[in-house]
Structures are given as C-alpha cells and as structure tokens.
Design an enzyme around this catalytic site. Structure first.
Site, short mmCIF file in Angstrom:
data_model
loop_
_atom_site.label_atom_id
_atom_site.label_comp_id
_atom_site.label_asym_id
_atom_site.label_seq_id
_atom_site.Cartn_x
_atom_site.Cartn_y
_atom_site.Cartn_z
N HIS A 114 -0.90 -8.00 2.94
CA HIS A 114 -0.50 -8.51 4.26
C HIS A 114 -1.41 -8.07 5.39
O HIS A 114 -1.21 -8.45 6.53
CB HIS A 114 0.97 -8.16 4.57
N GLN A 168 -6.72 -0.78 5.13
CA GLN A 168 -7.33 -1.35 6.32
C GLN A 168 -8.79 -1.74 6.11
O GLN A 168 -9.48 -2.11 7.06
CB GLN A 168 -7.23 -0.36 7.50
N CYS A 226 3.37 1.68 11.60
CA CYS A 226 4.42 2.03 10.66
C CYS A 226 5.34 3.11 11.17
O CYS A 226 6.33 3.42 10.57
CB CYS A 226 3.80 2.46 9.36
N THR A 244 9.66 -7.55 -12.80
CA THR A 244 9.16 -8.92 -12.87
C THR A 244 8.04 -9.13 -11.86
O THR A 244 8.19 -8.82 -10.69
CB THR A 244 10.31 -9.91 -12.58
N ALA A 266 0.81 -1.21 0.00
CA ALA A 266 0.00 0.00 0.00
C ALA A 266 0.85 1.27 0.00
O ALA A 266 0.43 2.29 -0.53
CB ALA A 266 -0.95 0.00 1.19
C1 LIG Z 1 20.23 -6.82 -15.80
C2 LIG Z 1 18.88 -6.73 -15.19
N1 LIG Z 1 18.51 -5.62 -14.52
C3 LIG Z 1 17.30 -5.49 -13.95
C4 LIG Z 1 16.36 -6.48 -14.03
C5 LIG Z 1 15.03 -6.27 -13.40
O1 LIG Z 1 14.91 -7.03 -12.23
P1 LIG Z 1 13.51 -7.22 -11.46
O2 LIG Z 1 12.71 -8.10 -12.31
O3 LIG Z 1 13.89 -7.83 -10.17
O4 LIG Z 1 12.90 -5.89 -11.29
C6 LIG Z 1 16.69 -7.67 -14.73
C7 LIG Z 1 15.76 -8.80 -14.91
O5 LIG Z 1 14.63 -8.71 -15.18
C8 LIG Z 1 17.97 -7.78 -15.31
O6 LIG Z 1 18.32 -8.89 -16.00
C1 LIG Z 2 -3.97 2.77 6.28
C2 LIG Z 2 -2.68 2.23 5.81
N1 LIG Z 2 -2.15 2.67 4.66
C3 LIG Z 2 -0.97 2.21 4.19
C4 LIG Z 2 -0.25 1.27 4.87
C5 LIG Z 2 1.06 0.82 4.31
O1 LIG Z 2 0.94 -0.47 3.79
P1 LIG Z 2 2.21 -1.34 3.35
O2 LIG Z 2 2.88 -1.74 4.60
O3 LIG Z 2 1.65 -2.47 2.60
O4 LIG Z 2 3.09 -0.49 2.50
C6 LIG Z 2 -0.76 0.78 6.09
C7 LIG Z 2 -0.06 -0.21 6.92
O5 LIG Z 2 1.08 -0.21 7.19
C8 LIG Z 2 -2.00 1.28 6.56
O6 LIG Z 2 -2.51 0.86 7.71
#
Ligand SMILES: Cc1ncc(COP(=O)(O)O)c(C=O)c1O
Ligand SMILES: Cc1ncc(COP(=O)(O)O)c(C=O)c1O
Lengths: 387, 123, 387, 123
Positions: free
Chosen positions: A205, A183, A326, A241, A75
C-alpha cells in the site's frame, strides 16, 4: 469535519491510492480466479498460477528469486516475522540484537517486546541528519550479535541508509541483516542480488498497491521461525488462505513501479524542490533530516514558534502528517525527530509533506500558499514573546 | 471510534477568530503554562468591558476557547469575569479531558485580567 | 490443465466469490477513502469512519458491540491471536488447555506449538458423527484449565457443535472459551449476546467478502496478549495499517449475510437433499458426519473401493475438496475423518461438496451425474477384488 | 510453484484408457502393494503379445502408467517385457518422486506377466 472538503493529499508516505492497472488486475482476479490457491483442483491451481505470476513480478522489480518471498498482511507483520523469527531461530547462539533508534514503530516495538523476553538490544543513535555511520554500526556488533535491523528509507524524514555498507559489515560478521523496506521498495532502485541483505519487509500500500498485503523477502538459506501456525501454506512459515487478488495487485504494482521508478524520482525531486523553494525563506524554518540525497518524495520541515496541532488544522484542506502515520493519533512528539536532536516543541511543529505520482505543480503551489498563510495566521494569533 | 476532534464551534472560532488582537492601553491578563500562552486585553467603561481581545499560542481548542471567552465577556460587566466557567467551555467546545489543564490556564488568565481591571479601577 | 475448462464450483467452504454489493463498496472505498485511518487529518478520519461503519455492520450481524472486534488478516491469524494470546495472558494461573481433535489446522497447529512451549493440551475425541458431547467436555476441564477452543461448524463435515452448552460449562468454570467461527458466521444465526463465548474467529472470504481480512471477536473484559508489535492501532493488540477497503467489504458482506441468512439456509438444504438423493443408492456410499442437523452447505461423502485422487480427477470439471481446503495439497488422509473412525482408505475417497449462493439445481444435477460416472468408471478400471 | 500434477499424457491415458479390460483366458500378471492393485492380461501368438489389457486401482499416475504399459508392449515381443523401464515411464508421465513405489509395483506386475507367459509357453 467539513464533509465537502476536497483533500489536497500530500501524505503518500502514509498510504497511496491504488494504481489503475492494479485495480483492474485485482478486479479480474476477483472475478475469474477467486479460488483458494491451496485447493487441490484445477480452478485452485489457476489461482496458484496467479500467485506465482505475482511473485515473478515482485522478483523482477527487486532482482530476486520468486521463491524468496513470503506473503504477509503488510510490513508490520513482515517486520515481526523477520525480527522475532530470526532472533528466536538463533537464540541458542546468542541473544544480542542491534537496531536504530529512528526505526519505524513496527520495528522499535518488536525489539522492545524481545527485550522483555530476555534479548539484549543495542539502540544506535543516528547522526543529526538521520544517517547511521557504518563505523558506528560495525562497533556495535559483538560476538553474540545474531541480528541487525536497519530501515532503508525513513518514513518521517526520507533519509536513506547505506544498506550496501551496513549489509556488508553484517555479513562479514555472520549477523543476519534485516531491512525494513516499506518506504523504499518500488520507490527507488533496490537490487537484492547486489545488496547483502537477508530479510526485507515490503508492503504493497505504499507503492500504489492494495492495503492488507505485504511480503517478506527471505534470502535463500536464511532460516526463521514461523510466528503463526495453521495450514501448510507457504512452507508452514506463514499459513492462511492466500488473498490471491491482493497478491495479484501487489505484483502488478511492482511491475508498474519497475517501469516508472526513474521518472517518478525525477518528477518528485522537482516537486520537492518547488515546495522547499516556496517556503524556505520563512523565518525560523528548517528541514528535518538531510537536505540532499534523501528520498525526494518526503520533505519534513519544522518552524520555530508555531504550534503543531494548530498548524495542521490551519493547513486544511491539505492532508499532511505530523509525527509518523502509524502513531499520529498520539500527540507525543516524534521520537524520530527527538533522536535527531530536536526539542519537543520543535518536533511538534514538524510537518511531513510526502509527494506521489498524482501530485501536481498546482498542488505544491497551493501547499506553499496554505503553509505560508497558516504560519502567518498563527503568528498573528500568538502573544508577542515579550508580552 | 475516531471522530473529528474539533466540533463546529471550535472550527468556526479557530478559523475566524473575530476577537484576536490587542486593546491598546487596556487592562491585561497574561498566563503561560501547559505549553500554551494566553493574553487577554480589555477596555473598560465604568463597570462594562467594552472591548475584549486575545492572543493565544497553543492548540486549536486553546485558541477557540480564548475567542469564546472574548465573545462571552465583551459587553458584559467586569464582575462577571468571576463567573468564568470551565465546565461550560469544556462542553461547548467539546474539549478532550486531557486538555483540561489548558482550560485552567485560560481560567487563570481571565482571573488575572479581572485582577488587572480591579487594580485599574481601584486607583 | 485444460485451460478452457469452465469449473463447476462446489468448493464454497474453501472460499467464496465476492458478492456484487461487496465488490462495489470496496471499489468506492478504494477510490474515495483510501486514506490511512490512523492519519491525523480529516481525510484519514473519513477512512476511520468507514472502518467504524463496517464494525457496526459486523456487530449487527452478530448482535455484539462494535468495539468488541479486532481486525486481522483472516481466521488463521485470529485463531493464533486468540489462542496464544489468551494462553499466554493466563499462563501464570495454569497451563492446561482443551480442544477438539477435529479442529481446523489453524487451531490444531497452534495448540501443537503451545505444547512445545510447555502447555498441556487435552485433545478431545468427538463422537463418530463428529459431535462433542458436553459431558465429555465438562469432564476434561480441570482446576488449572485456562482456555478451551471448540469450533462451531466443522469445515470438512459441516457438523455443528453445541456452543451454547459448551460455553456455559466453560463460563461456569472460569475457563476462557474460544470458538473458531470461520465456517459459521454469516452462514447460520450467531448471536453473541446469547452465546457464552469470549473469543470468536471470523474470516470474510468464507462469507462472500474479500480474502485477506478477518476479525477476532473479543468480549468486553477478556484479556489477551498481543502477538504482533508496532504502531498503536487497535489498542496495540493488532498493529498495522488497517486495510480500509477490505474492512468495508467485510462489513458489507456481513450486512448482506444478515439479510439473506435464512433464505440461504433454506436453499442450501434443498440443494444438499437433491445431491444426496442423487447418489445415495450407490453401492458403498456413506455420509461422513451427521446426516441431519449439520450445516446444509456441506456434504461429505465417502464410497467404498474407489481411490480418492483418481475420483477427484475423474470428477473434473467439478471443483470439490478432498481433505480440508487448507491442507489439501498434502495427500495425507484427513485427520478429521480418521477421528470419526474412518480408515485411511475410506478417508481418502471422501469428497466434500460445499454449496453456496450461486449453486443451482442444474449444477447439482451435473455433479450427481459426474459423481456417478466417475465412480462407475473407476470401478470398471479396477481389478476384481478376487483377481 | 504449483502446476498441474498431471501432464497431458497422464490426462489422456486416464481419461481414455483404450486398454482397460481383460483378455479372456490370457496370461495374467497381478500385484498389489503401496495401496494400489494392478492386473495385466495378455494374449500371445508365438512370441508376440497380440492383446494386452489392464485393470488398475490407484491414483491417476498408476492408471495412466498401466495404460502406457499396454501401449508400449502390445504388438511387441513378449521378451521385451524384460525391458520395462521405470525411468522412461517416470519421465513420460512426469510421475512425482514420492510415487516411485507405485511404478515399481507396476514393474513387478509386468515381470509377473512375463513369468506367466514363460510358464504358458514352457508348457
Ligand atoms: C474452520 C476454519 N478455521 C480457520 C480457517 C482459516 O481461515 P483463513 O483462511 O481466513 O485464515 C478456515 C479456512 O481455511 C476454516 O475452515
Ligand atoms: C518504514 C515503515 N515500516 C513499516 C510500516 C508498516 O507498514 P504496514 O502498514 O504495511 O504494516 C510503515 C508504514 O506504516 C513504514 O513506513
């Protein structure tokens, strides 16, 4: 830290354990569909189909179109993408934005960042019970207002905003309406077909799904600017990805939530009542936020003349929150409770109990007795006021 | 790097503060500042502090520090109150730097107790 | 799409399956340490300790300080945060940036976005084998150059840049040096204590860790601007609830990698040699990128007069890549291969075989025979050139 | 929404193209454009196409479309070549819009074959 303590976990608003069905689905996907959904071979397409199925599950929970979701890391990212993305997209028409003082940090800090970049933000005050009256919202909208962001359920108090009315006002004024649903989604009925909402942030989560994955609902026709750049994934709006197993788990969590929403709410309401009944006679106890019509999974109480940090320690092995999850590492009094008119000292004594699917009546009983015991102990320790 | 903010001694003193209470009719030191309130009361026999009790309103470090102070000085000479060492207590209880002010309030309370004892014995 | 086909997976550069030990560790953390590591109670601190332990594992793999890592959602985010974050941080001293034309999309597109925001980017050309000569790099640095970004291992060809020399040049000129290490970390020895590198992007899902988590190495003293705003996590540089199970899995993957790095490299080199031997006599076959000293997990070959899309289909159930994994949904010829001097048609016939820990000699044998068969078939189907 | 870009008919025709080959001495249609090359050759008996064979260089849809064309016209009247319907083939093979150009090249090839047959029978 007493390595052997078995926690009594009443901090479901901070994060939830992963549901059993969700864990199973993730394991299956990890084993059989670990391929990159962007890969141009049949195995990759199988992973892509898993992602599609998950979008379908999320869409069914929210009565939305599966194409209206972008996958994010949670979020926080969804809020950033929605708010900055929409503000930047529309900045040539105006730079006025509207939000609520009691939003989560992941909204507040985004607007602060935009203020530094020359946007003007109106920070609305809620009523003392945390609610934003629609008239106040309406009065804040101006000719040059481009975006408003109001959360659905507050993470500290459980107060629920009237998204239907606020959204209708926004729409009638041509203002993009973003809702932080972290929430609320999966915890109360949310119907995107009925709600006049353009953007909604979700995180898995908090609804018994995995950490590290979230979604941004983007209503068809709402334009936002990408905030990250990279591969062509997700219409270039959010590259990277796709974590196919997390997404599958998120979808499954949504499906589980859809089936148990009503039951969960009923159970939680009973547990919350039990908890409040168990402590409400304590001298100086008060509820932060509304006593009625709030989300039943959250009960935030303060108590006069008890120090918050000591209270938290005296409550062990109870795991509850002070301030919001948080930013709870800081000892600053909660700005949310301050906005409801609480003093610093009052805010510091606040304890947020948040209940969830695994919470039992026995746990509530223990929580009541731990809370009563802790308050009594700390009051015994304290010097008399007139000393 | 997040570790338990309370070391085992803080936990022990906070959980079982054996010196919480009042010495009826004893000498009293009291101070409040930095959002905490501290009260020490002592029974004296000659030069010796025979009983030392505290009341404290504040964070766990504050409470543990008050308990530690009682353990340190009970049974000792009143004159030793002058030797109150903030450095030692900060170390023993691993008090975080940002709470130094609270330990100084405790120092003030101890000093105010010493003064009260002197006032008592002077008369 | 032949739902019953069992893939022969030679696309490890796109993503890897999760290692068994990693999966086990994630399950344990999901069950026992699902708490929010930012929560101010002992259960939360247990999760925080899990995160710390994972940082230690990653730090040991890279000979770095555990405090030098920020957790992100993957290398795409890490690249965005590093490049935009450093460029913005230093923009008042200059707006010139340097990178390589054959970087991954998640670098290329970030620089393109910065160009639109008024930064000036020098796009360096590699040699025909994909290498960037240090002299060329040195010549590109100017008085106002603030940041250079050069990947370590190229995802399409496996060519490895001379990070040691490039970093030394960067450092001597006071230019922040970012390295996209997505395809190198955990796959070849990388020693941050020895390398003059300020920022390095890493992703877990390329080293048998989970998808959805990555890291950005930020050398002590290197300042970057946050690109996301929210809770106070990670020194405000990257807020959001930490996915403690994914991070634990990432750490475990790093620990596993540390123990098998050398063995993996030896095995992969033998398998790659087997693969190349099996096909190199084919008429019109050539290797894209260097034949020697490249990362042995990647072999990219082109072949004259064979159409790429049909080749890919004829290779089923072999799962390999054309173009790079992250933009393989587009049919555009790879800009990486174009930069090495290949024509559009040549680039389109390119197949990237990428091998990994589960790859067997038998799979390579089948790959050889599928490749030979596919080429023969497509050549049979084609009209004679002189028709 | 990513689905298999090849429907089962494309997969079948691509995997087992029963009409790949040449009709020695037959009428020939040939065209190249849009990055593809297509060749059809036919044996004629009176008005009937008795054998129809193709060679194709291009993507799977191109190859499957060539095979489909042979299946469609082999055994039929040469005049039917005029009825070549791009719409039908686009639909049967679920050819993506962006590949329409390639099907038009196939149409050109079929037309060129029709012309070649007419030339043959005219003489
Ligand atoms: C050289 C390189 N940089 C960046 C990425 C992006 O990584 P991710 O998919 O974890 O965002 C990749 C693969 O997708 C990659 O091969
Ligand atoms: C109202 C609200 N917004 C945003 C978030 C942030 O979510 P995340 O931890 O998935 O980034 C939370 C919880 O941490 C939340 O309670």
């Amino acid at each position: 830290m007493s390595a052997d303590l078995e926690p009594i976990y009443l901090d479901y608003a901070a994060t939830t354990p992963v549901d059993g069905r969700v864990a199973e689905r993730m394991r299956e996907v990890q084993d059989r569909f670990y391929f990159n959904p962007s890969s141009n071979h049949f195995a990759g397409r199988r992973s892509a189909a898993v992602v599609d199925a998950a979008a379908g599950q999320l869409a069914r929970l929210l009565n939305a179109d599966p194409a209206e979701f972008l996958w994010t890391s949670g979020a926080t990212e969804s809020n950033n993408l929605a708010i900055i993305g929409a503000a930047k997209q529309r900045q040539h028409s105006g730079r006025h934005l509207v939000t609520l003082r009691t939003e989560h940090k992941a909204v507040v800090d985004v607007f602060r960042a935009l203020e530094k970049q020359g946007f003007e933000v109106s920070w609305l005050e809620p009523d003392p019970d945390g609610r934003l009256p629609p008239e106040r919202f309406q009065a804040a909208l101006r000719e040059d207002t481009q975006l408003a962001s109001i959360m659905q359920t507050n993470n500290e108090t459980g107060v629920v905003q009237d998204i239907q009315s606020l959204g209708a006002i926004s729409r009638s004024r041509g203002v993009v309406f973003h809702v932080d649903g972290a929430q609320s989604v999966g915890k109360m009925p949310v119907d995107m077909a009925a709600l006049p909402v353009d953007l909604m942030s979700i995180t898995a989560h908090k609804l018994y799904g995995p950490k590290g994955v979230g979604a941004l609902y983007v209503a068809n026709g709402t334009a936002i600017e990408a905030q990250m750049f990279g591969g062509g994934q997700q219409r270039r709006l959010r590259p990277g990805t796709l974590p196919v197993d997390l997404i599958a788990g998120f979808g499954e969590a949504a499906a589980v939530a859809a089936t148990r929403l009503e039951d969960d709410l009923t159970r939680l309401a009973a547990l919350k009542a039990q908890l409040l009944e168990g402590i409400r006679d304590l001298d100086g106890l008060y509820v932060n936020g509304p006593e009625h019509d709030a989300y039943p999974g959250i009960l935030n109480v303060g108590i006069e003349d008890v120090e918050g940090e000591s209270l938290l320690l005296a409550l062990e092995p109870l795991c509850v929150a002070t301030g919001s999850a948080c930013n709870s590492q800081s000892q600053e009094p909660s700005y949310v409770l301050r906005a409801l008119g609480r003093s610093d000292i009052q805010a510091q004594s606040a304890i947020r109990f948040s209940l969830g699917r695994q919470t039992t009546r026995e746990e509530i009983e223990r929580a009541v007795s731990l809370y009563r015991g802790a308050v009594a102990k700390l009051r015994d320790l304290a010097p008399a006021r007139t000393a | 790097m997040i570790v338990d903010p309370y070391n085992s001694r803080v936990r022990e003193y906070f959980t079982n503060p054996m010196h919480c209470g009042d010495v009826a009719g004893g000498a009293i030191g009291y101070f409040e500042d930095q959002g905490i309130r501290l009260r020490l009361s002592a029974a004296i026999d000659g030069d010796t502090i025979t009983r030392l009790r505290f009341h404290a309103w504040g964070c766990p470090h504050t409470i543990a520090a008050a308990e530690a102070t009682c353990r340190r000085f009970e049974g000792g000479a009143a004159a030793e109150l002058e030797d109150f060492e903030t450095g030692q207590i900060m170390k023993d209880l691993a008090v975080p730097i940002e709470k130094t002010g609270r330990i100084l309030v405790l120092e003030d309370t101890v000093r105010s107790l010493g003064q009260a004892i002197r006032d008592l014995t002077d008369t």
